[in-house]
Write an enzyme that holds these catalytic residues in place. Structure first.
Site, PDB file in Angstrom:
ATOM      1  N   CYS A 137     -16.062 -12.254   4.211  1.00 13.25           N
ATOM      2  CA  CYS A 137     -16.372 -12.163   2.768  1.00 13.25           C
ATOM      3  C   CYS A 137     -16.689 -13.525   2.146  1.00 13.25           C
ATOM      4  CB  CYS A 137     -15.219 -11.493   2.024  1.00 13.25           C
ATOM      5  SG  CYS A 137     -14.972  -9.801   2.560  1.00 13.25           S
TER       6      CYS A 137
ATOM      7  N   HIS B  36     -16.441 -13.373  -5.552  1.00 14.71           N
ATOM      8  CA  HIS B  36     -16.594 -12.310  -4.541  1.00 14.71           C
ATOM      9  C   HIS B  36     -16.043 -11.028  -5.132  1.00 14.71           C
ATOM     10  CE1 HIS B  36     -16.368  -9.884  -1.055  1.00 14.71           C
ATOM     11  NE2 HIS B  36     -15.058 -10.009  -0.894  1.00 14.71           N
TER      12      HIS B  36
ATOM     13  N   ASN C 153     -17.101  -3.454  -2.297  1.00 15.27           N
ATOM     14  CA  ASN C 153     -17.009  -4.765  -1.650  1.00 15.27           C
ATOM     15  C   ASN C 153     -18.073  -4.825  -0.550  1.00 15.27           C
ATOM     16  OD1 ASN C 153     -16.345  -7.006  -0.139  1.00 15.27           O
ATOM     17  ND2 ASN C 153     -14.153  -6.564  -0.039  1.00 15.27           N
TER      18      ASN C 153
HETATM   19  O1  UT7 Z   1     -12.945  -8.831   0.652  1.00 14.39           O
HETATM   20  C1  UT7 Z   1     -11.981  -9.218   1.570  1.00 14.39           C
HETATM   21  C2  UT7 Z   1     -10.699  -9.324   0.954  1.00 14.39           C
HETATM   22  N1  UT7 Z   1     -10.118  -8.028   0.686  1.00 14.39           N
HETATM   23  C3  UT7 Z   1      -9.439  -7.845  -0.405  1.00 14.39           C
HETATM   24  O2  UT7 Z   1      -9.407  -8.736  -1.205  1.00 14.39           O
HETATM   25  C4  UT7 Z   1      -8.644  -6.593  -0.598  1.00 14.39           C
HETATM   26  C5  UT7 Z   1      -7.296  -6.949  -1.143  1.00 14.39           C
HETATM   27  N2  UT7 Z   1      -6.400  -5.841  -1.362  1.00 14.39           N
HETATM   28  C6  UT7 Z   1      -6.617  -4.897  -2.299  1.00 14.39           C
HETATM   29  O3  UT7 Z   1      -7.633  -4.905  -2.948  1.00 14.39           O
HETATM   30  C7  UT7 Z   1      -5.527  -3.882  -2.554  1.00 14.39           C
HETATM   31  O4  UT7 Z   1      -4.371  -4.255  -1.869  1.00 14.39           O
HETATM   32  C8  UT7 Z   1      -5.938  -2.433  -2.155  1.00 14.39           C
HETATM   33  C9  UT7 Z   1      -6.961  -1.905  -3.116  1.00 14.39           C
HETATM   34  C10 UT7 Z   1      -6.475  -2.419  -0.739  1.00 14.39           C
HETATM   35  C11 UT7 Z   1      -4.714  -1.512  -2.207  1.00 14.39           C
HETATM   36  O5  UT7 Z   1      -4.112  -1.567  -3.519  1.00 14.39           O
HETATM   37  P1  UT7 Z   1      -2.536  -1.726  -3.673  1.00 14.39           P
HETATM   38  O6  UT7 Z   1      -2.253  -1.664  -5.105  1.00 14.39           O
HETATM   39  O7  UT7 Z   1      -2.157  -2.998  -2.939  1.00 14.39           O
HETATM   40  O8  UT7 Z   1      -1.983  -0.433  -2.986  1.00 14.39           O
HETATM   41  P2  UT7 Z   1      -1.012  -0.288  -1.721  1.00 14.39           P
HETATM   42  O9  UT7 Z   1      -1.712  -0.713  -0.475  1.00 14.39           O
HETATM   43  O10 UT7 Z   1       0.294  -0.925  -2.027  1.00 14.39           O
HETATM   44  O11 UT7 Z   1      -0.811   1.276  -1.681  1.00 14.39           O
HETATM   45  C12 UT7 Z   1      -0.104   1.961  -2.722  1.00 14.39           C
HETATM   46  C13 UT7 Z   1      -0.048   3.427  -2.405  1.00 14.39           C
HETATM   47  C14 UT7 Z   1       0.457   3.720  -0.987  1.00 14.39           C
HETATM   48  O12 UT7 Z   1       1.235   4.886  -1.054  1.00 14.39           O
HETATM   49  P3  UT7 Z   1       2.843   4.795  -1.049  1.00 14.39           P
HETATM   50  O13 UT7 Z   1       3.200   4.092   0.239  1.00 14.39           O
HETATM   51  O14 UT7 Z   1       3.200   4.006  -2.262  1.00 14.39           O
HETATM   52  O15 UT7 Z   1       3.268   6.225  -1.092  1.00 14.39           O
HETATM   53  C15 UT7 Z   1      -0.792   4.011  -0.219  1.00 14.39           C
HETATM   54  O16 UT7 Z   1      -0.577   4.873   0.883  1.00 14.39           O
HETATM   55  O17 UT7 Z   1      -1.378   3.972  -2.474  1.00 14.39           O
HETATM   56  C16 UT7 Z   1      -1.639   4.695  -1.260  1.00 14.39           C
HETATM   57  N3  UT7 Z   1      -3.064   4.591  -0.976  1.00 14.39           N
HETATM   58  C17 UT7 Z   1      -3.962   5.457  -1.480  1.00 14.39           C
HETATM   59  N4  UT7 Z   1      -3.830   6.563  -2.250  1.00 14.39           N
HETATM   60  C18 UT7 Z   1      -4.964   7.215  -2.598  1.00 14.39           C
HETATM   61  C19 UT7 Z   1      -3.709   3.661  -0.254  1.00 14.39           C
HETATM   62  N5  UT7 Z   1      -5.033   3.907  -0.254  1.00 14.39           N
HETATM   63  C20 UT7 Z   1      -5.207   5.027  -1.012  1.00 14.39           C
HETATM   64  C21 UT7 Z   1      -6.348   5.749  -1.399  1.00 14.39           C
HETATM   65  N6  UT7 Z   1      -6.184   6.823  -2.177  1.00 14.39           N
HETATM   66  N7  UT7 Z   1      -7.599   5.399  -1.011  1.00 14.39           N
END
Ligand code: UT7
Length: 324
Positions: free
Chosen positions: A114, A251, A281
């Site tokens: 990225c 980005h 992204n």
């Molecule tokens: O470009 C390269 C660099 N990449 C990035 O910068 C990405 C950085 N990370 C992020 O943008 C975020 O961490 C994400 C968008 C990937 C995830 O957001 P988050 O607020 O960190 O969510 P999380 O991973 O802590 O997940 C929260 C909950 C989980 O459920 P439980 O364990 O709380 O029951 C996940 O299983 O959301 C669940 N979850 C989803 N639910 C519905 C994860 N993905 C999804 C989804 N739809 N697509």
């Protein structure tokens, strides 16, 4: 006098197929509300079957060359950032070079995921400053849809395909921040974080392409800290203050990362270019796509001070200050 890499053209290309969040909910357990709230993404574009990274890159390059109004054969350097090349080799840059009818100069790919466009821009800028190139085409192009595990809701909702490009021209400047061109670049990496964002395949390991794997929360945490650090370094080294930035073009990974970084850096939200809602992204393509969108809708104008930054797999991160 100082040699400067002045942006004389920009362009972008998005594939025809647009996939909305609603469409994703038909094959993976997610919701439009979750995706919008956690990322800001509403839709992304996906390359058609047989449409490769070099094809997207060539279209973006052609748009940038037309915008610059130059003869493509005057380009003596092509640096293309991608993590999704057409082939393991030859480089995607050489495919684009041939498609543009350019047979001289050098063309090569840069791999910093990225952060790729920032790395490619810094590389081209250093070639120009060293007198090794006079006119460079810098491209970010990706078909990330090909790396996704479409059953993994934690990653497949985030990414999209696309390409953006700029043409850099070697021009003399006074060596001050009033010059047009790339004013400074800062690149960083820390390979200890490989397992937080990686593809589980490759020619020398699995002999397959593999799929993208990410510890999202960990990447998020590092992103805000690393991006603020590299931009602060840019402010200190250049002597530019946040209120002098006309356009902040980060980005486009996640709206929440962009907002948190802008806040931490005291950058006015009205000065932040956002495309993640429309493009998702697109990895190395996201910054040149956003630059081209903001340039062609009239936001970025000649003479504007533009700050770009990115962070990605590796980890790699970096920033650049450009007077358009
Ligand atoms: O470009 C390269 C660099 N990449 C990035 O910068 C990405 C950085 N990370 C992020 O943008 C975020 O961490 C994400 C968008 C990937 C995830 O957001 P988050 O607020 O960190 O969510 P999380 O991973 O802590 O997940 C929260 C909950 C989980 O459920 P439980 O364990 O709380 O029951 C996940 O299983 O959301 C669940 N979850 C989803 N639910 C519905 C994860 N993905 C999804 C989804 N739809 N697509």
């Amino acid at each position: 006098m100082t040699l400067r890499s002045v942006v004389i053209g920009s362009g972008h290309y998005l594939p025809e197929k647009c996939m909305t969040n609603a469409e994703i909910t038909t094959f993976v357990d997610t919701s439009n509300e979750w995706i919008v709230e956690r990322t800001g993404i509403q839709q992304r574009y996906l390359a058609a079957d047989g449409e490769t990274t070099s094809m997207l890159a060539t279209k973006a390059a052609q748009a940038a060359i037309a915008d610059a109004g130059i003869d493509p054969t005057t380009i003596d350097l092509i640096v293309l950032a991608t993590a999704t090349p057409d082939y393991t080799f030859p480089s995607t840059a050489t495919q684009v070079q041939a498609a543009l009818g350019i047979h001289g100069g050098a063309a090569f790919d840069v791999q910093a995921v990225c952060s790729g466009f920032v790395y490619a821009l810094a590389t081209a800028d250093n070639f120009i400053k060293a007198g090794s190139a006079k006119r460079a085409l810098v491209i970010g192009a990706e078909t990330f849809s090909r790396l996704l595990d479409w059953t993994d809701r934690t990653t497949c909702v985030l990414f999209g395909d696309g390409a953006g490009a700029v043409v850099l021209d070697a021009q003399e400047g006074a060596g001050t921040n009033a010059d047009r061109g790339v004013l400074c670049t800062h690149l960083r990496s820390d390979g200890r974080h490989r397992d937080k964002l990686f593809v589980d395949g490759g020619p020398s390991t699995s002999m397959t392409t593999g799929h993208l794997r990410m510890e999202g929360k960990e990447v998020f945490r590092h992103a805000v800290a690393n991006l603020a650090e590299t931009v602060e370094e840019t402010f200190i080294k250049s002597g530019v203050s946040p209120d002098e930035i006309k356009w902040f073009v980060p980005h486009q990974a996640n709206r929440r990362i962009i907002d948190a970084t802008a806040k931490k850096l005291n950058i006015d939200p009205a000065r932040v270019v956002i495309t993640v809602d429309q493009h998702g992204n697109t990895s190395a393509a996201s910054i040149p796509l956003a630059l081209s969108v903001a340039r062609h809708d009239g936001r970025i104008e000649k003479g504007d001070l533009v700050l770009i930054e990115a962070m990605g797999g590796g980890f790699t991160w970096g920033s650049a200050l450009i007077r358009w």
